[in-house]
Design a protein around this motif. Sequence first.
Motif, PDB file in Angstrom:
ATOM      1  N   GLU A  90       1.023 -36.806  29.753  1.00 20.50           N
ATOM      2  CA  GLU A  90      -0.169 -37.369  30.352  1.00 20.50           C
ATOM      3  C   GLU A  90      -1.248 -37.550  29.269  1.00 20.50           C
ATOM      4  O   GLU A  90      -0.989 -37.284  28.153  1.00 20.50           O
ATOM      5  CB  GLU A  90      -0.768 -36.584  31.677  1.00 20.50           C
ATOM      6  CG  GLU A  90       0.230 -36.224  32.684  1.00 20.50           C
ATOM      7  CD  GLU A  90       0.452 -37.706  33.425  1.00 20.50           C
ATOM      8  OE1 GLU A  90      -0.491 -38.205  33.604  1.00 20.50           O
ATOM      9  OE2 GLU A  90       1.821 -37.788  34.205  1.00 20.50           O
ATOM     10  N   LYS A  91      -2.242 -38.068  29.644  1.00 19.47           N
ATOM     11  CA  LYS A  91      -3.400 -38.142  28.761  1.00 19.47           C
ATOM     12  C   LYS A  91      -3.871 -36.509  28.265  1.00 19.47           C
ATOM     13  O   LYS A  91      -3.620 -35.914  29.019  1.00 19.47           O
ATOM     14  CB  LYS A  91      -4.735 -38.681  29.244  1.00 19.47           C
ATOM     15  CG  LYS A  91      -4.592 -40.228  29.345  1.00 19.47           C
ATOM     16  CD  LYS A  91      -5.984 -40.703  30.025  1.00 19.47           C
ATOM     17  CE  LYS A  91      -5.696 -42.211  30.233  1.00 19.47           C
ATOM     18  NZ  LYS A  91      -7.018 -42.981  30.844  1.00 19.47           N
ATOM     19  N   PRO A  92      -4.294 -36.513  27.137  1.00 18.82           N
ATOM     20  CA  PRO A  92      -4.533 -35.173  26.769  1.00 18.82           C
ATOM     21  C   PRO A  92      -5.814 -34.443  27.729  1.00 18.82           C
ATOM     22  O   PRO A  92      -6.716 -35.172  27.845  1.00 18.82           O
ATOM     23  CB  PRO A  92      -5.287 -35.074  25.090  1.00 18.82           C
ATOM     24  CG  PRO A  92      -4.892 -36.368  24.833  1.00 18.82           C
ATOM     25  CD  PRO A  92      -4.749 -37.331  26.120  1.00 18.82           C
ATOM     26  N   ARG A  93      -5.533 -32.959  27.731  1.00 18.66           N
ATOM     27  CA  ARG A  93      -6.613 -32.239  28.629  1.00 18.66           C
ATOM     28  C   ARG A  93      -6.979 -31.087  27.737  1.00 18.66           C
ATOM     29  O   ARG A  93      -6.362 -30.961  26.800  1.00 18.66           O
ATOM     30  CB  ARG A  93      -6.148 -31.973  29.793  1.00 18.66           C
ATOM     31  CG  ARG A  93      -5.487 -32.947  30.809  1.00 18.66           C
ATOM     32  CD  ARG A  93      -5.010 -32.148  32.227  1.00 18.66           C
ATOM     33  NE  ARG A  93      -3.915 -31.440  31.942  1.00 18.66           N
ATOM     34  CZ  ARG A  93      -2.784 -31.649  31.847  1.00 18.66           C
ATOM     35  NH1 ARG A  93      -2.230 -32.695  32.344  1.00 18.66           N
ATOM     36  NH2 ARG A  93      -1.846 -30.476  31.897  1.00 18.66           N
ATOM     37  N   GLY A  94      -8.260 -30.573  28.141  1.00 22.81           N
ATOM     38  CA  GLY A  94      -8.583 -29.381  27.673  1.00 22.81           C
ATOM     39  C   GLY A  94     -10.055 -29.598  26.618  1.00 22.81           C
ATOM     40  O   GLY A  94     -10.581 -28.911  26.176  1.00 22.81           O
ATOM     41  N   PHE A  95     -10.337 -30.798  26.529  1.00 24.46           N
ATOM     42  CA  PHE A  95     -11.488 -31.143  25.677  1.00 24.46           C
ATOM     43  C   PHE A  95     -12.770 -31.085  26.485  1.00 24.46           C
ATOM     44  O   PHE A  95     -12.900 -31.340  27.443  1.00 24.46           O
ATOM     45  CB  PHE A  95     -11.365 -32.735  25.073  1.00 24.46           C
ATOM     46  CG  PHE A  95     -10.365 -32.634  24.008  1.00 24.46           C
ATOM     47  CD1 PHE A  95     -10.455 -32.244  22.358  1.00 24.46           C
ATOM     48  CD2 PHE A  95      -9.260 -33.235  24.437  1.00 24.46           C
ATOM     49  CE1 PHE A  95      -9.655 -32.418  21.859  1.00 24.46           C
ATOM     50  CE2 PHE A  95      -8.051 -33.518  23.381  1.00 24.46           C
ATOM     51  CZ  PHE A  95      -8.235 -32.801  22.035  1.00 24.46           C
ATOM     52  N   GLU A  96     -13.661 -30.405  25.640  1.00 21.97           N
ATOM     53  CA  GLU A  96     -15.274 -30.629  26.218  1.00 21.97           C
ATOM     54  C   GLU A  96     -16.037 -31.138  25.236  1.00 21.97           C
ATOM     55  O   GLU A  96     -16.032 -30.987  23.967  1.00 21.97           O
ATOM     56  CB  GLU A  96     -15.432 -29.000  26.622  1.00 21.97           C
ATOM     57  CG  GLU A  96     -14.691 -28.669  27.591  1.00 21.97           C
ATOM     58  CD  GLU A  96     -14.919 -27.082  27.814  1.00 21.97           C
ATOM     59  OE1 GLU A  96     -15.720 -26.825  28.656  1.00 21.97           O
ATOM     60  OE2 GLU A  96     -14.504 -26.220  27.077  1.00 21.97           O
ATOM     61  N   ILE A  97     -17.197 -31.757  25.695  1.00 22.59           N
ATOM     62  CA  ILE A  97     -18.165 -32.520  24.679  1.00 22.59           C
ATOM     63  C   ILE A  97     -19.451 -31.523  24.944  1.00 22.59           C
ATOM     64  O   ILE A  97     -19.771 -31.265  25.855  1.00 22.59           O
ATOM     65  CB  ILE A  97     -18.484 -33.699  25.043  1.00 22.59           C
ATOM     66  CG1 ILE A  97     -17.115 -34.539  25.340  1.00 22.59           C
ATOM     67  CG2 ILE A  97     -19.382 -34.504  24.161  1.00 22.59           C
ATOM     68  CD1 ILE A  97     -16.330 -34.802  24.004  1.00 22.59           C
ATOM     69  N   GLY A  98     -20.149 -31.241  23.738  1.00 24.98           N
ATOM     70  CA  GLY A  98     -21.256 -30.553  23.696  1.00 24.98           C
ATOM     71  C   GLY A  98     -22.485 -31.291  23.380  1.00 24.98           C
ATOM     72  O   GLY A  98     -22.452 -32.355  22.697  1.00 24.98           O
ATOM     73  N   PHE A  99     -23.534 -30.948  24.050  1.00 26.17           N
ATOM     74  CA  PHE A  99     -24.932 -31.620  23.857  1.00 26.17           C
ATOM     75  C   PHE A  99     -26.018 -30.881  23.984  1.00 26.17           C
ATOM     76  O   PHE A  99     -25.711 -29.698  24.587  1.00 26.17           O
ATOM     77  CB  PHE A  99     -24.927 -32.818  24.809  1.00 26.17           C
ATOM     78  CG  PHE A  99     -24.962 -32.515  26.340  1.00 26.17           C
ATOM     79  CD1 PHE A  99     -26.116 -32.298  26.878  1.00 26.17           C
ATOM     80  CD2 PHE A  99     -23.796 -32.165  26.795  1.00 26.17           C
ATOM     81  CE1 PHE A  99     -25.966 -32.004  28.403  1.00 26.17           C
ATOM     82  CE2 PHE A  99     -23.686 -31.753  28.282  1.00 26.17           C
ATOM     83  CZ  PHE A  99     -25.062 -31.673  28.930  1.00 26.17           C
ATOM     84  N   LYS A 100     -26.979 -31.035  23.680  1.00 25.25           N
ATOM     85  CA  LYS A 100     -28.258 -30.371  24.062  1.00 25.25           C
ATOM     86  C   LYS A 100     -29.085 -31.263  25.024  1.00 25.25           C
ATOM     87  O   LYS A 100     -29.729 -32.558  24.544  1.00 25.25           O
ATOM     88  CB  LYS A 100     -29.138 -29.908  22.902  1.00 25.25           C
ATOM     89  CG  LYS A 100     -28.355 -28.905  22.086  1.00 25.25           C
ATOM     90  CD  LYS A 100     -29.026 -28.555  20.936  1.00 25.25           C
ATOM     91  CE  LYS A 100     -28.364 -27.549  20.029  1.00 25.25           C
ATOM     92  NZ  LYS A 100     -29.332 -27.215  18.862  1.00 25.25           N
TER      93      LYS A 100
END
Length: 516
Positions: free
Chosen positions: A439-449
């Motif tokens: 499947e598509k990769p899972r477990g990524f998160e994007i950081g922002f402020k």
Amino acid sequence: MKKNKIISFLIFFLVALPALTNATIKLSALFADHMVLQQKTTVPVWGWASPGKEIVIEASWQKNKIHTKADQTGNWKIELQTPKAGGPYKIKITGENSIEIDDVLIGEVWLCSGQSNMTFPLKYNDSAKQEIAKADYPSIRYFAVQHQYGTKPFKDCQGEWQITSPETAASFSAVAYFFAKEIQAKLKVPIGIVCSGWGGTPAEAWTSKNVLQNDESLQYFLQRWKEIPQKVGADSIKYHLELQKWKAQKTPGKQLHKPDEPRTYYYYSKPWCEPAALFNGMIHPLVPFCFKGILWYQGESNVSEANKYQDLFTALIKSWRGHWDKEGKQNVFPFYFVQIAPFGYGDLNDAAKLRQAQYDVMKTVDHTSMAVTIDLGNMNNIHFKHKREVGERLALIAFAKSYGYKNIIYKGPVCIKVSKANNKIKLDFGQSLFTIDKEKPRGFEIGFKNPGSDSMEFVKAQSAVINGTQAIVWSEEVKDPLAVRYAWVDAGGANLINKTGLPAFPFEKKIDSGTK
């Protein structure tokens, strides 16, 4: 009168008995029938006898006898030159008495240590019944160091060497068993495993006291232990009140986190967790036995103090190496360890930080490497049952880094470069990427402020695609991504692997972090 003489004789005999017992030669418990010695090197053999008494050692693989004398305190040590792998051999030690060690094999010897996931027995592993039934490996020998602890270093340990068989293997460390099985199958030599571990124990208990005392950043652990009796009562009351609130919560929406058990409360009734207590009892007695290297699986008990773990673990490794290298021979043995697996810790962010600390140790301490288990953990059970993969991954590291196999892939994808194009993030891993489930990769998160905020917030990446050795991730919610992380808080859902099935290393990186 006759009765008095008999009583006097008995008193004399009982008083003299300890002296008579002490006069005999005694060996470290490690030197016993069925043992394995490291091949093609110089191995220390040591023990105790009456001060000044001559000791003669005969090894059946060599012609010459070795002579030495016990020093003024009764300690003696000699060094034996070992041949290439083989056996069985015999070793005979003669002095005031004679000891003969039978069925000695020469091969590869590893020390395995840590907490419960290291000592997790084979009988609880998945497919244990079938594995134990075929565990007929007479050239794999296993020595379990019995539990002992104290405030002063012990001279000797307790335990016995066991030959691997269906009758003995069930109680062996599953990680150590599968590691030994892999090494033996490839190298075709005898394997010795010395397992010295204790469940639920922190790294500071396995670290020598002088190291903790002499490092300002580590004195915290000594000071905290002193304060436990004074703080445990108040900490316990606070913990149980918070636990009641957590159990009673009924309102929908944001839920309270289950409170962590305070360290003072946890350690109060566990004196073996005192700093240096297990080093004294279960590591010091093994010095200077000759090992090829160390396998370490620990960290779960230090999650709540993840910010101190890198310094602590680094100090532990260096202190162990220092004790084995007192003569300055620079014989720095390998130290391979396991990254803690996903589990439902009270604070998942702390668990992620400890994994990062383990990764940083691997990057900064020479002759170390780490087996990643991000794909194996169980969020509901800290003792996941898939230990075969752990042992096999440690074996891959050993083949590549200790035994010189050049074409073995021993680690999964590592993020080496981060770049940004508009609101998308491109991650370069340097090797072809796949996913466990296609499947598509899972477990990524994007950081922002958020405007006006200094703290970083993260959201799950909505989409991710693989392009050869690269992953591209983004989130429609984030127009200006500043950081990216993988298998961090959402560790259990991560699915990125390489072509051999090894999982990608967890990480957190700023967008402009460059390569590392």
